[in-house]
Design a protein around this motif. Structure first.
Motif, PDB file in Angstrom:
ATOM      1  N   ALA A  11       0.831  -1.208   0.000  1.00 49.56           N
ATOM      2  CA  ALA A  11       0.000   0.000   0.000  1.00 49.56           C
ATOM      3  C   ALA A  11       0.861   1.253   0.000  1.00 49.56           C
ATOM      4  O   ALA A  11       0.524   2.252  -0.648  1.00 49.56           O
ATOM      5  CB  ALA A  11      -0.935  -0.007   1.203  1.00 49.56           C
ATOM      6  N   ILE A  12       1.969   1.220   0.724  1.00 51.56           N
ATOM      7  CA  ILE A  12       2.867   2.380   0.742  1.00 51.56           C
ATOM      8  C   ILE A  12       3.424   2.639  -0.660  1.00 51.56           C
ATOM      9  O   ILE A  12       3.460   3.789  -1.130  1.00 51.56           O
ATOM     10  CB  ILE A  12       4.004   2.167   1.747  1.00 51.56           C
ATOM     11  N   TYR A  13       3.840   1.568  -1.339  1.00 47.98           N
ATOM     12  CA  TYR A  13       4.352   1.739  -2.705  1.00 47.98           C
ATOM     13  C   TYR A  13       3.249   2.223  -3.647  1.00 47.98           C
ATOM     14  O   TYR A  13       3.463   3.134  -4.460  1.00 47.98           O
ATOM     15  CB  TYR A  13       4.942   0.431  -3.227  1.00 47.98           C
ATOM     16  N   GLU A  14       2.062   1.629  -3.544  1.00 51.61           N
ATOM     17  CA  GLU A  14       0.969   2.016  -4.426  1.00 51.61           C
ATOM     18  C   GLU A  14       0.520   3.453  -4.152  1.00 51.61           C
ATOM     19  O   GLU A  14       0.062   4.148  -5.064  1.00 51.61           O
ATOM     20  CB  GLU A  14      -0.217   1.064  -4.252  1.00 51.61           C
ATOM     21  N   LEU A  15       0.664   3.900  -2.903  1.00 51.59           N
ATOM     22  CA  LEU A  15       0.345   5.291  -2.584  1.00 51.59           C
ATOM     23  C   LEU A  15       1.236   6.224  -3.385  1.00 51.59           C
ATOM     24  O   LEU A  15       0.774   7.246  -3.923  1.00 51.59           O
ATOM     25  CB  LEU A  15       0.532   5.530  -1.082  1.00 51.59           C
ATOM     26  N   TYR A  16       2.507   5.861  -3.499  1.00 51.86           N
ATOM     27  CA  TYR A  16       3.426   6.660  -4.320  1.00 51.86           C
ATOM     28  C   TYR A  16       3.112   6.501  -5.807  1.00 51.86           C
ATOM     29  O   TYR A  16       3.059   7.485  -6.549  1.00 51.86           O
ATOM     30  CB  TYR A  16       4.870   6.227  -4.039  1.00 51.86           C
ATOM     31  N   PHE A  21       0.530  11.104  -2.645  1.00 53.26           N
ATOM     32  CA  PHE A  21       1.055  12.226  -1.870  1.00 53.26           C
ATOM     33  C   PHE A  21       0.605  13.553  -2.472  1.00 53.26           C
ATOM     34  O   PHE A  21       0.259  14.495  -1.752  1.00 53.26           O
ATOM     35  CB  PHE A  21       2.582  12.146  -1.812  1.00 53.26           C
ATOM     36  N   SER A  22       0.594  13.618  -3.801  1.00 55.99           N
ATOM     37  CA  SER A  22       0.116  14.844  -4.458  1.00 55.99           C
ATOM     38  C   SER A  22      -1.379  15.039  -4.228  1.00 55.99           C
ATOM     39  O   SER A  22      -1.837  16.155  -3.961  1.00 55.99           O
ATOM     40  CB  SER A  22       0.406  14.774  -5.959  1.00 55.99           C
ATOM     41  N   MET A  23      -2.141  13.947  -4.307  1.00 57.32           N
ATOM     42  CA  MET A  23      -3.578  14.050  -4.082  1.00 57.32           C
ATOM     43  C   MET A  23      -3.874  14.423  -2.632  1.00 57.32           C
ATOM     44  O   MET A  23      -4.842  15.139  -2.353  1.00 57.32           O
ATOM     45  CB  MET A  23      -4.268  12.741  -4.454  1.00 57.32           C
ATOM     46  N   ALA A  24      -3.051  13.956  -1.696  1.00 57.48           N
ATOM     47  CA  ALA A  24      -3.235  14.329  -0.293  1.00 57.48           C
ATOM     48  C   ALA A  24      -3.024  15.827  -0.110  1.00 57.48           C
ATOM     49  O   ALA A  24      -3.715  16.469   0.690  1.00 57.48           O
ATOM     50  CB  ALA A  24      -2.268  13.543   0.598  1.00 57.48           C
ATOM     51  N   GLY A  25      -2.084  16.402  -0.863  1.00 55.94           N
ATOM     52  CA  GLY A  25      -1.902  17.852  -0.812  1.00 55.94           C
ATOM     53  C   GLY A  25      -3.133  18.588  -1.302  1.00 55.94           C
ATOM     54  O   GLY A  25      -3.535  19.609  -0.722  1.00 55.94           O
ATOM     55  N   ALA A  26      -3.750  18.076  -2.364  1.00 56.82           N
ATOM     56  CA  ALA A  26      -4.983  18.701  -2.871  1.00 56.82           C
ATOM     57  C   ALA A  26      -6.117  18.595  -1.858  1.00 56.82           C
ATOM     58  O   ALA A  26      -6.897  19.542  -1.673  1.00 56.82           O
ATOM     59  CB  ALA A  26      -5.384  18.040  -4.190  1.00 56.82           C
ATOM     60  N   VAL A  27      -6.209  17.440  -1.187  1.00 57.96           N
ATOM     61  CA  VAL A  27      -7.248  17.261  -0.164  1.00 57.96           C
ATOM     62  C   VAL A  27      -7.011  18.225   1.000  1.00 57.96           C
ATOM     63  O   VAL A  27      -7.957  18.840   1.518  1.00 57.96           O
ATOM     64  CB  VAL A  27      -7.266  15.800   0.327  1.00 57.96           C
ATOM     65  N   ALA A  28      -5.751  18.372   1.431  1.00 58.43           N
ATOM     66  CA  ALA A  28      -5.442  19.287   2.539  1.00 58.43           C
ATOM     67  C   ALA A  28      -5.796  20.726   2.174  1.00 58.43           C
ATOM     68  O   ALA A  28      -6.386  21.460   2.977  1.00 58.43           O
ATOM     69  CB  ALA A  28      -3.961  19.175   2.894  1.00 58.43           C
ATOM     70  N   THR A 114      -9.220   6.760  -6.814  1.00 66.36           N
ATOM     71  CA  THR A 114      -7.927   6.390  -7.386  1.00 66.36           C
ATOM     72  C   THR A 114      -7.296   5.246  -6.610  1.00 66.36           C
ATOM     73  O   THR A 114      -6.733   4.303  -7.201  1.00 66.36           O
ATOM     74  CB  THR A 114      -6.981   7.604  -7.389  1.00 66.36           C
ATOM     75  N   ALA A 115      -7.368   5.314  -5.285  1.00 63.72           N
ATOM     76  CA  ALA A 115      -6.771   4.256  -4.465  1.00 63.72           C
ATOM     77  C   ALA A 115      -7.468   2.920  -4.673  1.00 63.72           C
ATOM     78  O   ALA A 115      -6.824   1.869  -4.702  1.00 63.72           O
ATOM     79  CB  ALA A 115      -6.818   4.656  -2.988  1.00 63.72           C
ATOM     80  N   TYR A 116      -8.790   2.940  -4.841  1.00 55.51           N
ATOM     81  CA  TYR A 116      -9.550   1.697  -5.034  1.00 55.51           C
ATOM     82  C   TYR A 116      -9.589   1.243  -6.496  1.00 55.51           C
ATOM     83  O   TYR A 116     -10.189   0.206  -6.796  1.00 55.51           O
ATOM     84  CB  TYR A 116     -10.983   1.881  -4.529  1.00 55.51           C
ATOM     85  N   ARG A 117      -8.985   2.032  -7.404  1.00 54.96           N
ATOM     86  CA  ARG A 117      -8.980   1.706  -8.835  1.00 54.96           C
ATOM     87  C   ARG A 117     -10.402   1.624  -9.398  1.00 54.96           C
ATOM     88  O   ARG A 117     -10.732   0.703 -10.147  1.00 54.96           O
ATOM     89  CB  ARG A 117      -8.257   0.380  -9.096  1.00 54.96           C
ATOM     90  N   LEU A 260      -3.999   5.971   2.406  1.00 54.10           N
ATOM     91  CA  LEU A 260      -3.249   4.742   2.645  1.00 54.10           C
ATOM     92  C   LEU A 260      -4.176   3.628   3.122  1.00 54.10           C
ATOM     93  O   LEU A 260      -3.996   2.458   2.768  1.00 54.10           O
ATOM     94  CB  LEU A 260      -2.147   4.993   3.676  1.00 54.10           C
ATOM     95  N   GLY A 261      -5.178   3.970   3.927  1.00 51.70           N
ATOM     96  CA  GLY A 261      -6.151   2.972   4.365  1.00 51.70           C
ATOM     97  C   GLY A 261      -6.896   2.363   3.197  1.00 51.70           C
ATOM     98  O   GLY A 261      -7.164   1.152   3.170  1.00 51.70           O
ATOM     99  N   ALA A 262      -7.251   3.178   2.200  1.00 55.18           N
ATOM    100  CA  ALA A 262      -7.929   2.656   1.009  1.00 55.18           C
ATOM    101  C   ALA A 262      -6.998   1.759   0.199  1.00 55.18           C
ATOM    102  O   ALA A 262      -7.409   0.700  -0.301  1.00 55.18           O
ATOM    103  CB  ALA A 262      -8.435   3.818   0.152  1.00 55.18           C
ATOM    104  N   GLU A 263      -5.739   2.167   0.052  1.00 58.98           N
ATOM    105  CA  GLU A 263      -4.766   1.327  -0.656  1.00 58.98           C
ATOM    106  C   GLU A 263      -4.578  -0.011   0.066  1.00 58.98           C
ATOM    107  O   GLU A 263      -4.448  -1.069  -0.572  1.00 58.98           O
ATOM    108  CB  GLU A 263      -3.426   2.047  -0.765  1.00 58.98           C
ATOM    109  N   PHE A 264      -4.569   0.041   1.382  1.00 60.64           N
ATOM    110  CA  PHE A 264      -4.423  -1.183   2.188  1.00 60.64           C
ATOM    111  C   PHE A 264      -5.612  -2.111   1.980  1.00 60.64           C
ATOM    112  O   PHE A 264      -5.437  -3.325   1.794  1.00 60.64           O
ATOM    113  CB  PHE A 264      -4.292  -0.781   3.655  1.00 60.64           C
ATOM    114  N   ASN A 265      -6.818  -1.550   1.981  1.00 59.76           N
ATOM    115  CA  ASN A 265      -8.006  -2.373   1.745  1.00 59.76           C
ATOM    116  C   ASN A 265      -7.969  -3.016   0.356  1.00 59.76           C
ATOM    117  O   ASN A 265      -8.319  -4.195   0.204  1.00 59.76           O
ATOM    118  CB  ASN A 265      -9.265  -1.515   1.875  1.00 59.76           C
ATOM    119  N   ARG A 266      -7.577  -2.249  -0.644  1.00 60.37           N
ATOM    120  CA  ARG A 266      -7.524  -2.801  -1.998  1.00 60.37           C
ATOM    121  C   ARG A 266      -6.481  -3.912  -2.098  1.00 60.37           C
ATOM    122  O   ARG A 266      -6.700  -4.936  -2.757  1.00 60.37           O
ATOM    123  CB  ARG A 266      -7.210  -1.697  -3.007  1.00 60.37           C
TER     124      ARG A 266
END
Length: 320
Positions: A11-16, A21-28, A114-117, A260-266
């Motif tokens: 999940a950490i790799y897929e997050l990258y 990380f860029s999408m998290a900036g947009a959410v913030a 995006t995380a859940y494809r 990251l939680g969504a990537e982990f679930n997927r």
């Protein structure tokens, strides 16, 4: 446990790989923009339940889940906005505030999809209405929680409820219970995001690992961030914008742990499906059975077994 560990590092790799990380900036960024319209709308809703004092209590509870440096930056400005902006719930101004408050929800929707494809199939107006309801329910939940904190001590003294008096004192047990309630509220919101906000159909059993991971990482991130800010001087880099930058950085961390939680679930879901496929055949290849029907082996697509075997495709059989 080994599968969960592999899914976590994947999940950490897929997050990258998914530009998480860029999408998290947009959410913030969207969250900071949405925060003030949200509290204006919160004040309008509070006018029908308990007035400005209840809304201020709800905002104070909201800032308990962020580091002290972030709370000191935002809370005075939020209270100032609430003091100047008094709107009725059924007014055009409250509607505009509600629409602007949905921008953070929409940004989070895009990140989770995006995380859940998955691809969003609902129309934009439908998504906007759903986001508005999530904002409304979040406001109502905060007000109910604040109402319990305000009214709880009065009920405890009036009816001499020992367990409630213990809950409202300042002991470590009461503090633990209050934080437990706050964390439960966060968890409920995360469940709503994974189950209803992201496109596709999921069950609670499929999303709870990511929710638990996000809550745990959120708590750790808040503690580490507060520790880091205790000796780090961001003013050397951002000068007068330090407080704003600190707020954005923390909310980006919060968005990262949610994505990251969504990537982990997927990742866990893909591992389960891969295990099922390996038990039923090799990566979805047709299944070949002998004439007796006892032994089942995997065969490449379009290739029949020797002898009198049968190829099973989509529930029908063809003679080999």
């Amino acid at each position: 446990m080994g599968r969960q560990v592999r899914a976590f590092f994947s999940a950490i790799y897929e997050l990258y790989a998914d530009s998480g990380f860029s999408m998290a900036g947009a959410v913030a960024y969207s969250f900071v923009l949405s925060l003030f319209p949200f509290v204006i709308f919160l004040g309008a809703v509070a006018g029908y339940f308990g007035g400005e004092a209840l809304a201020e209590r709800a905002v104070a509870q909201l800032f308990q889940i962020v580091p002290e440096q972030v709370a000191r930056t935002l809370e005075p400005e939020v209270m100032a906005v609430m003091g100047r902006s008094r709107l009725g719930l059924l007014t055009f101004g409250a509607l505009i505030a509600l629409v602007f408050a949905t921008s953070a929800i929409e940004s989070l929707r895009a990140a989770l999809n995006t995380a859940y494809r998955v691809k969003e199939t609902k129309s934009y107006p439908a998504c906007l209405v759903q986001s508005a309801f999530l904002v409304l329910f979040s406001a109502l939940g905060m007000l109910v929680f604040a109402w319990g904190i305000v009214v709880g001590p009065q009920l405890a003294r009036q009816y001499n409820l020992g367990w409630l008096i213990g809950f409202t004192d300042q002991g470590w047990w009461a503090i633990f219970l209050r934080y437990f309630i706050v964390i439960s509220v966060i968890g409920a919101q995360l469940f709503a995001y994974h189950l209803f906000l992201a496109a596709g159909d999921r069950r609670i059993g499929e999303v709870w690992p990511g929710v638990v991971l996000s809550v745990v990482l959120w708590i750790l991130a808040a503690q580490v961030f507060a520790w880091w800010m205790s000796f780090s001087d961001y003013s050397r880099f951002y000068a007068g914008l330090t407080h704003l930058m600190v707020t954005l950085v923390f909310f980006q961390l919060a968005a990262i742990v949610i994505i990251l939680g969504a990537e982990f679930n997927r990742g866990l879901s893909e591992m389960r499906h891969s295990k099922q496929n390996s038990g039923n055949g090799r990566h979805g290849d047709p299944v070949v059975s002998d004439t007796v029907g006892k032994d089942i082996v995997a065969a490449p697509a379009g290739v029949a077994s020797a002898g009198q075997g049968k190829i099973e495709r989509n529930g029908s059989t063809e003679a080999a």
